[in-house]
Design a protein around this motif. Sequence first.
Motif, short mmCIF file in Angstrom:
data_model
loop_
_atom_site.label_atom_id
_atom_site.label_comp_id
_atom_site.label_asym_id
_atom_site.label_seq_id
_atom_site.Cartn_x
_atom_site.Cartn_y
_atom_site.Cartn_z
N ILE A 2 1.20 13.31 3.34
CA ILE A 2 1.16 12.57 4.62
C ILE A 2 2.53 12.65 5.27
N GLY A 48 -5.09 6.25 7.46
CA GLY A 48 -6.39 6.61 6.88
C GLY A 48 -7.35 7.18 7.90
N THR A 49 -6.92 7.38 9.12
CA THR A 49 -7.68 8.00 10.21
C THR A 49 -8.88 7.16 10.70
N ILE A 63 -1.90 15.19 7.73
CA ILE A 63 -2.37 14.96 6.37
C ILE A 63 -2.81 16.30 5.83
N ARG A 80 -12.30 12.90 6.90
CA ARG A 80 -12.16 11.62 6.20
C ARG A 80 -13.11 11.56 4.99
N HIS A 83 -11.75 14.00 2.21
CA HIS A 83 -10.40 13.94 1.64
C HIS A 83 -9.89 12.54 1.35
N ILE A 84 -10.51 11.51 1.94
CA ILE A 84 -9.90 10.19 1.89
C ILE A 84 -10.85 9.15 1.31
N PHE A 86 -11.23 4.82 0.60
CA PHE A 86 -10.67 3.53 1.01
C PHE A 86 -11.12 2.42 0.10
N PRO A 159 -11.59 11.86 -3.80
CA PRO A 159 -10.69 12.17 -2.68
C PRO A 159 -9.28 12.42 -3.17
N LEU A 161 -6.71 11.62 -1.51
CA LEU A 161 -5.85 10.58 -0.96
C LEU A 161 -6.63 9.26 -0.93
N PHE A 163 -6.46 5.12 0.01
CA PHE A 163 -5.79 3.99 0.63
C PHE A 163 -6.42 2.71 0.10
N GLN A 192 -4.19 12.59 -7.78
CA GLN A 192 -4.53 11.90 -6.55
C GLN A 192 -3.33 11.11 -6.03
#
Length: 219
Positions: A2, A48-49, A63, A80, A83-84, A86, A159, A161, A163, A192
């Motif tokens: 990031i 986190g988009t 990212i 998102r 890759h991400i 939450f 993911p 990444l 958050f 990760q």
Amino acid sequence: MIKATNIHKYYSDLHVLKGVDLNIQKGEIVSIVGASGAGKTTLLHILGTLDRASSKEQSSLHINNVDIISLSDKTLAKFRNEHIGFIFQFHQLLPEFTALENVCLPAFIKNTSKPDAEKRAKELLDFLGLSHRYHHKPGELSGGEQQRVAVARALINNPELIFADEPSGNLDSESAENLHNLFFKLRDEFGQTFVIVTHNEELANMADRKLVMVDGKIV
Ligand SMILES: Nc1ncnc2c1ncn2[C@@H]1O[C@H](COP(=O)(O)OP(=O)(O)OP(=O)(O)O)[C@@H](O)[C@H]1O
Ligand SMILES: [Mg+2]
């Protein structure tokens, strides 16, 4: 992993983020601490988009070397999902679905088959001590159990990444410790990257790096 420069956010007249610069490497676990209202959740949503930074200022957000600000909402949603992950401050599970179904959802969105998604979901739920709660709906679970379901949901697509906003806020100290250990285990095994907002001193200090937010800035 990031790279963010000069991130601002306004809620009408309220200037909440005042030029945040941030650089996070792959495989790093970074904690963000700061007083209530400092802008931590707002920043996490932008990184986190889920939300966009103010366009009044010259900012950039990359990212995985992808220029996030230039992406359309549709492309961003796909990025998102792939890759991400939450873990929210308020877990935001879907009330009409069971624990197992909630965990499987991001995998279904990614077109993973039902057997594969359920297998992985059960592994995660088992690991988080929820083997006996697959078929309960959120309203039939305790706060801490709901939180752990949300953790499993965040991890199902593996993911790169993750958050987390107060991930252990609703957990007893033993569950919190298990969860924190899980983060470090995942990092060590799969490389990760974690960005964790927390008021938990112990977790904040376990991180590779602790960032402090004061009044919309990282100090
Ligand atoms: N949707 C919104 N509309 C207007 N103001 C908002 C909105 N979301 C957040 N704010 C304001 O922005 C500021 C930062 O909020 P944020 O949720 O980022 O704080 P935080 O650091 O996460 O606090 P906490 O530790 O209590 O979760 C607060 O003053 C809040 O009132
Ligand atoms: Mg918050």
